[in-house]
Design an enzyme around this catalytic site. Structure first.
Site, short mmCIF file in Angstrom:
data_model
loop_
_atom_site.label_atom_id
_atom_site.label_comp_id
_atom_site.label_asym_id
_atom_site.label_seq_id
_atom_site.Cartn_x
_atom_site.Cartn_y
_atom_site.Cartn_z
N LYS A 141 0.83 -1.19 0.00
CA LYS A 141 0.00 0.00 0.00
C LYS A 141 0.88 1.25 0.00
CE LYS A 141 -3.86 -1.96 2.62
NZ LYS A 141 -4.88 -1.85 1.57
N ARG A 179 -9.85 -11.88 2.27
CA ARG A 179 -10.63 -13.01 1.77
C ARG A 179 -9.86 -14.32 1.89
NH1 ARG A 179 -11.19 -9.93 -3.88
NH2 ARG A 179 -10.92 -8.20 -2.45
N1 BES Z 1 -7.94 -3.91 4.45
C1 BES Z 1 -8.12 -3.59 3.09
C2 BES Z 1 -9.45 -2.92 2.81
C3 BES Z 1 -9.59 -1.51 3.28
C4 BES Z 1 -9.19 -0.45 2.49
C5 BES Z 1 -10.22 -1.24 4.47
C6 BES Z 1 -9.36 0.84 2.91
C7 BES Z 1 -10.39 0.05 4.89
C8 BES Z 1 -9.96 1.10 4.12
C9 BES Z 1 -8.07 -4.85 2.25
O1 BES Z 1 -7.24 -5.85 2.71
C10 BES Z 1 -7.55 -4.44 0.92
O2 BES Z 1 -6.44 -4.00 0.86
N2 BES Z 1 -8.37 -4.57 -0.11
C11 BES Z 1 -7.99 -4.18 -1.41
C12 BES Z 1 -8.52 -5.21 -2.38
C13 BES Z 1 -8.00 -5.05 -3.77
C14 BES Z 1 -6.53 -5.37 -3.82
C15 BES Z 1 -8.77 -5.96 -4.67
C16 BES Z 1 -8.60 -2.82 -1.70
O3 BES Z 1 -9.72 -2.56 -1.28
O4 BES Z 1 -7.93 -2.00 -2.30
MN MN Z 2 -5.24 -5.61 2.08
#
Ligand code: BES
Ligand code: MN
Ligand code: ZN
Length: 492
Positions: free
Chosen positions: A267, A341
């Protein structure tokens, strides 16, 4: 914080020995009030002069008034006394009184009140007076200890609601506590210790599995996420048996990523600290167990928490890696940041052994859900009509709202890959739905719902912090189930 409720007139309440008093005043009452006590007279005057506006959350603060024993008084307008209006009125009133550092607070509820109003007032007050203290060297602890609600009419539903809200608040605050803690103060091991500590009573059990046991179970997807972390994973199994052992339990599965860096698909740096909240689903399961321990409803509940960090490392999973889940399905990990997931799918397979009447997973799963619904409603994903209705109603009744999202099979198209049974991501479109479609592949054995709380579990910005959601929604669901007779025929 302890709540009490009594039938009393305002003329009596102003003679109570209180540090502070909140009077919640609906617009209608203001116009028709005929009471002669000094507070009612002052309020009528203030409305007449325009010093107290008749709009929700408008507050008039008074200090050291003759004839009123409480030193600090806040009169707040609640317009029509709907639970939503009462919630914001109570928040505004407490903010105006915060500096008083009151220990002993009175709340007079003018006009018509019902059980939902009492619930709204008590939970809003808990919310407004909460403060995080754990990692501060000079913490400002909550001063408020005792809250005495009074109204001209009090019925038994209002009393029950208040006792229930007090227990729910304890659960909500435990969820907040764990979600707010930074990742180095909330490791998988620490979450497991918290679960153990909660499972003390006779109807409770808690079992914690480590890397060896999880490997024996074949949880290849969960292990894949954990393999880049130095902190060892934990799989937490909590049980509450409040009903006959023959009664199938409700299983709650909480995403427990204690920190989500994204892994190799890392990230960006900005606001990455907020990924300490990525175990809010797990925190909500802990919160539910806290509330269960106080209310002891006649229902069986299982809590499952797959807990690990998601870290980049020489041993971490790489985009393109294929792993085998506990269900036997192979998964191509195209993006290591779609880790929630992966840990959930193995927990969902593990849930089968309880022959559950329903399984609900709770997860800060996708940024896409934040875009879709913001911080107002959690995303609700299910193909089970009955479960959908029950969860929506529980959300409405508790004010902890959710919104049903679509689950058409066409949304799963993007998860297809040549290299495994399923990929862990589809494109950017409908990201919260494709995530739910991924999870659904692991839930064929029981009625299932998924709550995406990425937008609702915490607030960013100035008021940054965990919300304790959706503990209230889940508890309302469980308490309604405990009251209703058990379903005799279980679906296959
Ligand atoms: N923990 C994050 C989701 C999230 C993002 C929660 C922002 C709260 C605020 C999750 O693990 C994630 O990173 N999801 C990705 C999925 C994507 C790679 C398909 C996302 O939402 O960007
Ligand atoms: Mn994530
Ligand atoms: Zn995550």
């Amino acid at each position: 914080m302890n709540f009490e409720i009594q039938k009393r007139a305002l003329s009596r309440v102003i003679r109570d020995d209180l540090d502070a008093l909140i009077v919640v005043w609906p617009s209608q009452t203001a116009l028709t009030a005929s009471e002669k006590d000094p507070l009612s007279v002052l309020v009528r005057q203030a409305i007449h002069t325009g010093d107290l506006e008749l709009k929700v959350g408008a507050v008039l603060v008074m200090y050291g008034q003759t004839g009123i024993k409480a030193r600090h008084v806040a009169v707040v307008c609640s317009q029509d006394n709907t639970p939503v209006q009462i919630r914001s009125a109570m928040g505004a009133a407490w903010n105006a009184l915060k500096a008083s550092k009151a220990k002993n607070l009175g709340v007079y509820m003018a006009g018509e009140w019902n059980a939902s109003c009492v619930d709204a007032a008590a939970s809003a007050l808990a919310e407004a007076s909460y403060s995080y203290t754990t990692t501060l060297s000079k913490p400002q602890h909550r001063t408020l200890k005792q809250v005495k609600f009074s109204a001209a009419e009090v019925n038994s539903e209002m009393r029950t609601a208040l006792a229930q809200t007090q227990a729910l608040n304890a659960g909500v605050e435990l969820a907040k506590e764990w979600a707010n803690r930074p990742a180095n103060h909330a490791t998988p091991t620490m979450l497991a210790q918290a679960a153990k500590a909660l499972a003390k009573g006779p109807s409770f059990k808690c079992e914690v599995l480590g890397p060896k046991e999880v490997a024996q179970l074949g949880m290849g997807a969960f292990m894949a996420v954990a393999q880049g972390a130095a902190e060892p994973l934990r799989f937490i199994v909590m049980r509450y048996n409040g009903a006959a052992s023959a009664q199938p339990p409700v299983v709650l599965v909480g995403k427990g990523i204690t920190f989500d860096t994204g892994g190799i698909s890392m990230k960006p740096a900005a606001e990455m600290d907020e990924m300490k909240y990525d175990m809010s689903g797990a925190a909500s399961v802990l919160g539910v167990f806290k509330a269960l321990s106080e209310l002891k409803p006649t229902i069986n509940v299982v809590g499952l928490i797959p807990a690990t960090e998601n870290m980049p490392d020489g041993l971490a999973i790489k985009p393109g890696d294929v792993v085998t889940s506990m269900s036997g399905q192979t998964i191509e990990i195209l993006n290591t940041d779609a880790e929630g997931r992966l840990v959930l799918c193995d927990a969902l397979t593990y849930a089968e052994r309880f022959k559950p009447q329903a399984v609900i997973d709770i997860a800060t799963l996708t940024g896409a859900c934040v875009i879709a619904l913001g911080g107002v409603r959690s995303g609700l994903f299910t193909s089970d009509e009955e479960l959908a209705l029950q969860l929506q109603q529980s959300g409405d009744r508790s004010g902890d709202l959710c919104w049903r999202m679509p689950m058409d099979d066409q949304y799963a198209e993007g998860l297809k890959t040549r290299f495994a049974d399923v990929a862990n991501v589809a494109g950017r479109a409908a990201g919260s739905v494709t995530a739910a479609k991924f999870l659904q592949r692991f839930t064929s054995k029981y009625p299932w719902a998924h709550l995406d709380i990425a937008g609702t579990a915490w607030k960013s910005g100035a008021a940054k912090g965990a919300t304790g959601r959706p503990v209230a929604l889940l508890m309302h669901y469980l308490l309604a189930k405990a009251k209703a007779p058990a379903r005799v025929v279980r679906r296959a």
